[in-house]
Design an enzyme around this catalytic site. Structure first.
Site, PDB file in Angstrom:
ATOM      1  CG  ASN A  27     -15.587  78.898  -3.302  1.00 52.04           C
ATOM      2  OD1 ASN A  27     -14.826  77.975  -2.990  1.00 52.04           O
ATOM      3  ND2 ASN A  27     -16.833  78.965  -2.885  1.00 52.04           N
ATOM      4  NE  ARG A 111     -15.887  78.508   1.309  1.00 58.31           N
ATOM      5  CZ  ARG A 111     -16.507  77.354   1.122  1.00 58.31           C
ATOM      6  NH1 ARG A 111     -16.623  76.862  -0.095  1.00 58.31           N
ATOM      7  NH2 ARG A 111     -17.020  76.701   2.136  1.00 58.31           N
ATOM      8  CG  HIS A 200     -21.575  76.989   6.332  1.00 56.35           C
ATOM      9  ND1 HIS A 200     -22.475  76.042   6.785  1.00 56.35           N
ATOM     10  CD2 HIS A 200     -21.306  76.658   5.051  1.00 56.35           C
ATOM     11  CE1 HIS A 200     -22.719  75.170   5.824  1.00 56.35           C
ATOM     12  NE2 HIS A 200     -22.019  75.515   4.753  1.00 56.35           N
ATOM     13  NE  ARG A 261     -20.707  67.490   4.502  1.00 49.77           N
ATOM     14  CZ  ARG A 261     -20.640  68.777   4.164  1.00 49.77           C
ATOM     15  NH1 ARG A 261     -21.389  69.679   4.773  1.00 49.77           N
ATOM     16  NH2 ARG A 261     -19.800  69.169   3.231  1.00 49.77           N
ATOM     17  CD  GLU A 404     -21.001  81.359   2.062  1.00 48.50           C
ATOM     18  OE1 GLU A 404     -21.891  80.965   1.288  1.00 48.50           O
ATOM     19  OE2 GLU A 404     -20.254  80.598   2.681  1.00 48.50           O
TER      20      GLU A 404
END
Ligand code: ADP
Length: 420
Positions: A27, A111, A200, A261, A404
């Site tokens: 990643n 990823r 996601h 955010r 993940e």
């Protein structure tokens, strides 16, 4: 330093031997690389680690060889770029006999944040694939360049090994047009590739499947609302294993209130800040992406700290929590309507897996929809997937830890295993 001999690399072009069952998951961020080496015979982790502050004067490599005792090693020498980072990781893995040149390594799974509409599935990297990931940089300027650097670096190191790109957006490409399109001129939308992509996806795919497993049902028979609540946060509506709506959009800014955010705001806010506040586009971008959400509301983005402040009577933290929960509840309601029949609501990621008060507040008052949390079950801290709804509940409420890396490794293994 390498203190053990490493295995000779397989000659280029040679088929991986039948015993190749390891997948390295990378990643790659702009200044970091997170990695895990998994053995796909049982999905076990052989090593995990992280390189941070690449290109800075004080880089850090943290490596934990789980298969070799599990003691974490940390080095703080400067690491100039991703190439140097991956070579340093390879060296650490070699120390435990797990080097990138091992014949047991089957593939590297990467990823990749943005796959646009082009990539609906994990994909073996070719020149064409690299070209397409490059073409998507304008819609993912922060993520795709770093992901691509990771792919190119790994490819240079092991050109004979399959590199597989697993896209955060892929799971959401099944969304119907009604959910994926914004209500703007389609010609303009198409020219600039503006639509709701969602992110996601790897987590939503994994968690929705694991939720079905927890209920003892096939994914095709289950409708799930997945709430991925980490520092970034998103909700998705999954009907029979396929995503039909998700809360993030063209970028990860849309939807739920997140750590930093804002999530949904009236786009008019942007015009107003530009015209009346005389802020530049970059300033507004930073405000909404990095200085909003829980952090913007109360100065903290860690839910543990916010809960602690609430317990001490802090009103600013309490209001931030209420705004976070209000938005979450609205999305639960919206996706309930989208799915019409809901079998389960699954909480996952850092906040979803650990913050019992968030789970309790998110479904409080929704008994009319068949949703409730059993206080005792909700308070239990445990590792695996678990139900937290009362025995008789119409809709299951569950905590389903996401993974993940395992999902990227599983998809990589499934794809490359098929081809070899
Ligand atoms: P990322 O989006 O960075 O992958 P994670 O899924 O790891 O994020 O979630 C990180 C967040 O999880 C932290 O910012 C914190 O708010 C929350 N978190 C982690 N542990 C706990 C806990 N024990 N209780 C409440 N919140 C927690």
């Amino acid at each position: 330093m390498t203190d053990r001999p490493t295995t000779a690399p397989a000659p280029a072009g040679e088929q991986a031997p039948a015993a190749a069952t390891r997948v390295l998951v990378l990643n790659s961020g702009s200044s970091s690389v997170k990695y895990q080496l998994l053995d796909m015979r049982d999905g076990s982790r052989l090593a995990v680690g992280l390189v941070e502050r690449i290109g800075e004067r004080t880089s850090r490599l943290k490596h934990t060889p789980l298969a070799a005792g599990g003691e974490t090693r940390e080095t703080n020498a400067p690491i100039a770029d991703h190439d140097a980072a991956l070579k340093a990781v390879a060296q650490e893995l070699s120390r435990d006999g797990l080097g990138l040149d091992s014949p047991e390594l089957l593939a590297i799974g990467h990823r990749v944040v943005h796959g646009g509409m082009f990539f609906t599935e994990p994909t073996v990297v070719t020149d064409e694939v690299i070209g397409e990931i490059e073409r998507l940089i304008p819609v993912a300027p922060l993520h795709n360049p770093a992901n691509l650097t990771g792919i190119l670096t790994a490819q240079a190191l092991r050109p004979d090994l399959p590199q597989v790109a697993v896209f955060d957006t892929a799971f959401h490409t099944t969304m119907p047009e009604a959910a994926a399109r914004y209500a703007i001129d389609p010609k303009i939308a198409d020219r600039y590739r503006i639509r709701r992509y969602g992110f996601h996806g790897t987590s939503h795919a994994y968690v929705s499947r694991e939720t079905a497993r927890l209920l003892g049902k096939a994914p095709e028979d289950v409708n799930v609302i997945v709430l991925h609540l980490g520092n970034g946060a998103s909700a998705s509506a999954v009907r029979g294993g396929r995503c039909v709506d998700t809360s993030m959009g063209l970028t990860p800014l849309e939807g739920l209130v997140m750590g930093t955010r804002s999530g949904d705001v009236d786009p008019g806010v942007v015009f107003h800040l530009a015209r009346v506040g005389h802020m530049s586009m970059d300033e507004i971008d930073t405000l909404l992406n990095k200085r909003s959400g829980l952090f913007g509301l109360c100065g903290d983005n860690d839910m543990r700290e916010i809960r602690r402040r609430i317990d001490e009577g802090d009103e600013e933290a309490a209001l931030a929590f209420d705004i976070y929960i209000h938005r979450l509840k609205k999305y639960i309601g919206a996706y309930y309507a989208v799915l019409a029949r809901v079998d389960a609501v699954a909480f996952t990621a850092g906040v979803g897996e650990n913050a019992a008060p968030v789970r309790e507040a998110a479904v409080a008052g929704l008994e009319g929809l068949g949703l409730a949390v059993d206080p005792q079950r909700n308070a239990v801290r445990a590792e695996g997937p678990r139900l937290i709804s009362p025995e008789s509940a119409r809709v299951a409420v569950a905590v389903v830890p996401t993974d993940e890396e395992l999902e990227i490794a599983t998809q990589t293994y499934a794809l490359v295993g098929k081809n070899t």
